[in-house]
Design an enzyme around this catalytic site. Structure first.
Site, PDB file in Angstrom:
ATOM      1  N   THR A 374       1.021  -1.358   0.007  1.00 10.83           N
ATOM      2  CA  THR A 374       0.016  -0.005  -0.177  1.00 10.83           C
ATOM      3  C   THR A 374       1.094   1.030   0.033  1.00 10.83           C
ATOM      4  O   THR A 374       2.051   1.138   0.341  1.00 10.83           O
ATOM      5  CB  THR A 374      -0.925   0.108   1.261  1.00 10.83           C
ATOM      6  OG1 THR A 374      -1.784  -1.222   1.151  1.00 10.83           O
ATOM      7  CG2 THR A 374      -1.735   1.214   1.305  1.00 10.83           C
ATOM      8  N   ASN A 394      -3.654  -4.253  -2.089  1.00  3.15           N
ATOM      9  CA  ASN A 394      -3.507  -4.993  -0.915  1.00  3.15           C
ATOM     10  C   ASN A 394      -2.101  -5.524  -0.827  1.00  3.15           C
ATOM     11  O   ASN A 394      -1.379  -5.075  -0.388  1.00  3.15           O
ATOM     12  CB  ASN A 394      -4.569  -6.083  -1.076  1.00  3.15           C
ATOM     13  CG  ASN A 394      -5.030  -6.683   0.191  1.00  3.15           C
ATOM     14  OD1 ASN A 394      -4.951  -6.052   1.318  1.00  3.15           O
ATOM     15  ND2 ASN A 394      -5.395  -7.804   0.388  1.00  3.15           N
ATOM     16  N   SER A 445     -11.867  -1.549   5.326  1.00  2.00           N
ATOM     17  CA  SER A 445     -10.530  -1.012   5.040  1.00  2.00           C
ATOM     18  C   SER A 445      -9.981  -0.516   6.354  1.00  2.00           C
ATOM     19  O   SER A 445     -10.794  -0.294   7.195  1.00  2.00           O
ATOM     20  CB  SER A 445     -10.449  -0.074   3.879  1.00  2.00           C
ATOM     21  OG  SER A 445      -9.216   0.467   3.746  1.00  2.00           O
TER      22      SER A 445
HETATM   23  O1  DON Z   1      -7.608  -1.561   2.810  1.00  2.00           O
HETATM   24  C1  DON Z   1      -6.877  -2.302   3.553  1.00  2.00           C
HETATM   25  O2  DON Z   1      -7.168  -2.081   5.006  1.00  2.00           O
HETATM   26  C2  DON Z   1      -5.836  -3.019   3.233  1.00  2.00           C
HETATM   27  N1  DON Z   1      -6.266  -3.527   1.875  1.00  2.00           N
HETATM   28  C3  DON Z   1      -4.654  -2.304   3.056  1.00  2.00           C
HETATM   29  C4  DON Z   1      -3.634  -3.235   2.802  1.00  2.00           C
HETATM   30  C5  DON Z   1      -2.090  -3.007   3.170  1.00  2.00           C
HETATM   31  O3  DON Z   1      -1.895  -1.812   3.641  1.00  2.00           O
HETATM   32  C6  DON Z   1      -1.095  -3.844   2.898  1.00  2.00           C
HETATM   33  N2  DON Z   1      -0.049  -3.568   3.732  1.00  2.00           N
HETATM   34  N3  DON Z   1       0.325  -4.142   4.530  1.00  2.00           N
END
Ligand code: DON
Length: 567
Positions: A374, A394, A445
């Site tokens: 992310t 993700n 999220s």
């Molecule tokens: O929206 C979310 O909470 C996750 N899909 C974010 C993913 C993320 O930050 C990956 N890092 N570890």
């Protein structure tokens, strides 16, 4: 701008104690006391902080060419799509929290992935991120390009064309960039942990070059988001997900719309914190953590670092439990967000927190947390427009599925849905019915793009990658800056903790906390794990009382804060 005399002497001296106490104890992984020349910038005019030098430089070029923060946000989002293929991209989605100059309140655009209309409640029960035959079911309908188009059309300066904003990213994708340590670590980990294999053609002589992505960006530059959501590229996306067991179809792509929502806003220490509303858990979880911690601290006669950390950990755990049990896409479940942040509800939750010991919880998930992908960027332009945006595919390289001839890595964001029987997602999170999959539903999220205002003026702009750790990283940066009154650099750099209810482990950044503190936390029953995986990577901008802008790229990684293109 802000009257700091409001901070009591006690709080301020505690801040100093914490600074000496924790600040003097350097982590073995990064030097929190010395930001390099890229990681810190000051300016009276404008500021950009992103996780990559190339993305920051492109945003600055746009600002210097007369663009505003929205133009720069569009350009840097495309640039990040190129230069952070493991973290984000046009195969994924994101959240935009932004404030137009002169407005008191920010606005919010949700361009997050949603489930294809054929997704059912049990569609994902047996799907794992490693299962090549079925992992296409975790691909959500990408939203980033639609969101960027909306931002450009509605808020762009009009001085630069859509194509001019994308052109630098096309060049970057064509000529490539050196594979940097975080990217090469991501390739290694995705290969080991998710059975990912990077197409060899993408790396040439130490450079990451994605010419097919350059062609896709060219099509978007010429035809707008329709180039991705309809026609040849859309067909390639559908084909790739179906090959891996997905149900995405062309109508899902054609019908995707980014959604404007009211930001989650609440007062804190004389400021107003604005962050992402549902379907991000940020507003409620962040709000509950800060309020619960405050309530517990107000009962203390004697504050010391280990007691404060224990109470912070318990507040986090409690708020993440609420997330797991109650939160999900608000279009599908009625969620009383107002009540969840009300004083009476916080008092009720607070009664379950003990100063002496941690609340023992059954272990429902044991998943080892993954390193952070992310990305987040923060921008303030010379007119005072502000953009705070967190974007993602993700996990590292998303699903690992590269849609043929498009250069697009497709997300696996539907792994953020919860599944029955406490089956944990890749972050160890469990959840209930409000976050079970469904047609056109958006998974919960943790992404937390945040803007803090003081009397309606921007005071702080920040966010982070890191799955659920995002909320912990943002919460602790806010506490450091707004409660302890540390400067922005120290607020970002201080060691962080993370506790998310399940698994019931208290994660500490390895090497960041003195042994006495760890002993004291253990004596309260905290199951401590010192983790090499850092808690987030904050990109922040602060506004000083004289109007000066301070940009800080977290020393945990190698981002860039800048106000001007170096000549
Ligand atoms: O929206 C979310 O909470 C996750 N899909 C974010 C993913 C993320 O930050 C990956 N890092 N570890």
């Amino acid at each position: 701008m802000q009257n700091f005399s409001k901070c009591s002497l006690a709080i301020y001296s505690l801040a100093l104690t914490c600074l000496l106490f924790f600040g003097g104890c350097s982590s073995q992984f990064f030097d929190r006391n010395n930001l390099n020349s890229k990681q810190y910038a000051e300016s009276d005019i404008q500021m950009v902080v992103t996780e990559n030098k190339e993305a920051t430089d492109i945003a600055i070029d746009i600002l210097e060419a007369g663009g505003n923060a929205f133009d720069a946000a569009v350009a840097t989002s495309f640039a990040l799509s190129v230069v952070r293929p493991h973290s984000t991209g046009i195969g994924g989605g994101g959240f935009f929290l932004f404030k137009e100059s002169g407005d008191i309140n920010p606005q919010f655009l949700d361009a997050r992935e949603k489930a294809p209309r054929k997704t059912q409640k049990n569609s994902l029960d047996q799907v794992s991120i490693k299962d090549s035959a079925h992992k296409g079911a975790l691909v959500g309908v990408p939203g980033l390009t639609k969101g960027l188009e909306d931002i450009y059309k509605k808020y762009g300066s009009g001085k630069l064309s859509w194509s001019e904003l994308i052109e630098p990213s096309i060049e970057l994708a064509n000529s490539g960039f050196p594979v940097y340590p975080h990217l090469s670590e991501a390739i290694k980990l995705a290969t080991e942990k998710a059975g990912f294999s990077l197409e060899p053609k993408l790396i040439k002589k130490g450079y990451f070059i994605n010419q097919e992505l350059a062609q896709t960006l060219r099509a978007i530059s010429e035809h707008g988001s329709a180039a991705l959501h309809e026609g040849k590229i859309a067909k390639a996306i559908v084909k790739a997900t179906r090959k891996h067991g997905g149900v995405l179809d062309e109508n899902d792509l054609i019908n995707y719309r980014a959604v404007s929502r009211k930001p989650a806003s609440f007062p804190y220490k004389g400021f107003k914190i604005h962050t992402a509303p549902l379907p991000s858990s940020a507003g409620i979880v962040l709000g509950q953590i800060l309020k619960l911690r405050d309530l517990q601290l107000s009962k203390l006669s004697n504050r010391n670092p280990s007691t404060e950390l224990h109470l912070l950990a318990e507040s986090m755990s409690m708020a993440f439990k609420e997330r797991a049990l109650k939160l999900g896409d608000p279009s599908f479940t009625l969620i009383d967000q107002y009540n969840l942040l009300s004083d009476s509800h916080i008092k009720k939750l607070g009664r379950k927190i003990s100063l002496e010991e941690t609340k023992m919880e059954k272990t429902l998930s044991e998943v080892e947390p993954l390193p952070t992908s992310t990305t987040h960027f923060s921008i303030i332009d010379r007119e005072g427009n502000v953009v705070s945006s967190t974007q993602s595919i993700n996990l590292y390289f998303g699903s690992g599925i590269l849609a043929e001839s498009t250069g697009i890595f497709l997300n696996n964001t539907l792994d953020d849905f919860s599944r029955p029987k406490n089956k944990a997602n890749s972050f160890g999170l469990v959840g209930r019915n409000p976050n079970y999959p469904g047609p056109n539903k958006i998974p919960l999220s943790s992404m937390s793009p945040t803007i803090v205002t003081a009397n309606g003026d921007p005071f702080l702009v920040l966010g982070s990658p890191g799955g659920p750790r995002i909320i912990s990283a943002v919460a602790q940066t806010l506490i450091n800056r707004l409660d302890y009154n540390l400067n922005l650099k120290d607020s970002v750099a201080q060691s962080r903790i993370h506790k998310q209810w399940q698994p019931p482990t208290l994660f500490l950044e390895k090497g960041g906390f003195p042994k006495e503190v760890i002993r004291s936390l253990s004596s309260r029953g905290q199951q401590i794990k010192e983790s090499a995986y850092l808690v987030g990577n904050v990109s922040a901008i602060g506004v000083e009382s004289n109007g000066k802008l301070i940009g800080v790229a977290d020393p945990r990684r190698n981002g860039k804060a800048s106000s001007r293109r170096p000549h």
